[in-house]
Design an enzyme around this catalytic site. Structure first.
Site, mmCIF file in Angstrom:
data_model
loop_
_atom_site.group_PDB
_atom_site.id
_atom_site.type_symbol
_atom_site.label_atom_id
_atom_site.label_comp_id
_atom_site.label_asym_id
_atom_site.label_seq_id
_atom_site.Cartn_x
_atom_site.Cartn_y
_atom_site.Cartn_z
ATOM 1 N N ARG A 22 0.843 -1.263 -0.036
ATOM 2 C CA ARG A 22 0.011 0.148 0.038
ATOM 3 C C ARG A 22 0.728 1.161 0.069
ATOM 4 O O ARG A 22 0.528 2.204 -0.677
ATOM 5 C CB ARG A 22 -0.984 0.063 1.258
ATOM 6 N N HIS A 78 14.860 -14.837 4.867
ATOM 7 C CA HIS A 78 15.544 -13.651 4.060
ATOM 8 C C HIS A 78 16.550 -13.846 3.327
ATOM 9 O O HIS A 78 16.637 -13.182 2.352
ATOM 10 C CB HIS A 78 15.794 -12.873 5.330
ATOM 11 N N LYS A 96 13.511 -6.346 8.596
ATOM 12 C CA LYS A 96 14.512 -6.753 9.654
ATOM 13 C C LYS A 96 14.004 -7.760 10.337
ATOM 14 O O LYS A 96 12.729 -8.217 10.436
ATOM 15 C CB LYS A 96 14.408 -5.489 10.906
ATOM 16 N N ASP A 179 12.976 -10.209 17.481
ATOM 17 C CA ASP A 179 11.686 -9.745 16.862
ATOM 18 C C ASP A 179 11.578 -8.377 17.194
ATOM 19 O O ASP A 179 11.330 -7.591 16.340
ATOM 20 C CB ASP A 179 10.392 -10.595 17.674
#
Length: 371
Positions: A22, A78, A96, A179
């Site tokens: 978006r 990743h 990240k 996290d």
């Protein structure tokens, strides 16, 4: 608009994938493709963005309309997605942390160093109004020499839930530290302009996630079942980082702990200090003076409410692509430094005595190999 003519493919079509899609669409880019293993996620993405969807990132990279890839998958994936995209000549914005392990992050860094494509790492809190205002005040010398950062990202109860990829060490690489602690750590090093790090010490704990009776008043972790699900990651961390120039960082991060929640970020300087919540749009300056009477001066700066960092970060990514210019921030080199510190915290904790771990020189890891 800055994104005109740039085709975006998103890999990982959950909440973050939709948020980035978006955002770049609002900046003028064309969201042309998405990839996810879950058919329902593919369909939802295709419906919202009128994009072609695929099951794998390899298939997505076959689409010639994709100029850049945004990676929002679990941490373990990743590296393969980012490496494949860079080797295919695509620009990459990877969320990240850079990877789930230090070794994986180093492989990404080597590939990025050998590539002509832009590779950005998603640390959006750097671009929030609070941090932008701090940077400007610091550039004016308002704080003098910076000395210490207190970085907190603490939830009272906020474990994602046993059985999710967040609590699986093979997929996540770690728990609360990787996290949410990574946000606070990156912001602290960024505020200090990434000084040379001398040593790191820390302790991680797994206290709450393995409890069958775990109070979760806000229902953060759905379908709690500690006995039947896997939970082998940390749910809190306390760490201390010492730098060669004398600056220091103290880090507190937790998914769950018996204290009030906090995203409080405090920066001390010789002439003044700053305080804000991570990702917030306001900044508090703390000063003293002698004019008229010895006094404290607490000054509140109110920034743009819309400046939370996501749009500003993605705009910089698109601008670097459009202008064929190097990134000024959120570089792989910086993200690798953050990953090095995280690895050192885990190694310090594993020693059982929170022994300080010396930090190696990163230069060799960031230089392309001669072969």
């Amino acid at each position: 608009m800055i994104g005109d003519g740039i085709g975006i493919g998103v890999v990982g079509l959950g909440g973050m994938g939709h948020l980035h899609a978006r955002t770049v669409a609002e900046l003028g880019a064309s969201v042309v493709a998405g990839a996810d293993l879950v058919p329902e996620q593919q369909q939802r993405f295709a419906d919202e963005f009128n994009a072609t969807t695929y099951e794998t990132h390899e298939d997505l990279l076959e689409n010639d309309d994709v100029d850049a890839v945004i990676v929002t998958t679990p941490n373990r994936f990743h590296e393969p997605i980012t490496v494949d995209a860079l080797e295919a000549g695509r620009h990459v914005l990877v969320e990240k942390p850079l990877a789930h392990t230090l070794e994986s992050a180093e492989r990404v860094a080597r590939t990025a160093a050998e590539s002509d494509a832009v590779c950005m790492v998603g640390f959006h809190n750097r671009h929030a109004a609070s941090m932008a205002m701090f940077e400007e005040q610091h550039a004016r010398g308002r704080f003098g020499e910076l000395t210490h950062v207190e970085a907190n990202y603490v939830r009272r109860r906020g474990v994602p839930g046993p059985g999710s990829w967040f609590t699986d060490p093979d997929l996540a690489g770690g728990g609360a530290l990787l996290d949410i602690g990574v946000h606070a750590l990156d912001l602290a090093l960024y505020a200090l302009d990434f000084p040379e790090i001398v040593e790191v010490s820390g302790t991680t704990r797994t206290t709450f996630g393995t409890r069958e009776e775990y109070a979760d008043p806000e229902g953060f972790g759905d379908n709690w079942d500690a006995e039947s699900e896997t939970y082998e990651v940390d749910d809190s961390v306390s760490a201390f980082i010492r730098c060669a120039d004398g600056t220091t960082v103290s880090l507190e991060a937790a998914w769950a702990t018996n204290r009030e929640e906090s995203m409080d970020f405090r920066i001390r300087g010789t002439e003044g200090g700053a305080q804000f919540e991570i990702g917030d749009t306001n900044l508090k300056l703390l000063e003293t003076g002698t004019a008229g009477s010895d006094h404290y001066a607490d000054i509140r700066l109110t920034g743009e409410e819309s400046m939370t960092g996501y749009a500003q970060q993605d705009e910089q990514f698109l601008r670097a692509i459009a202008t064929n210019s190097p990134l000024e921030t959120n570089t792989v080199a910086e993200a690798l430094t953050v990953q090095r510190v995280i690895d050192a915290i885990y190694r310090s904790s594993e020693s059982g005595r929170a022994e300080a771990v010396e930090m190696p020189d990163l230069e060799a890891e960031l230089t392309p190999r001669a072969d």
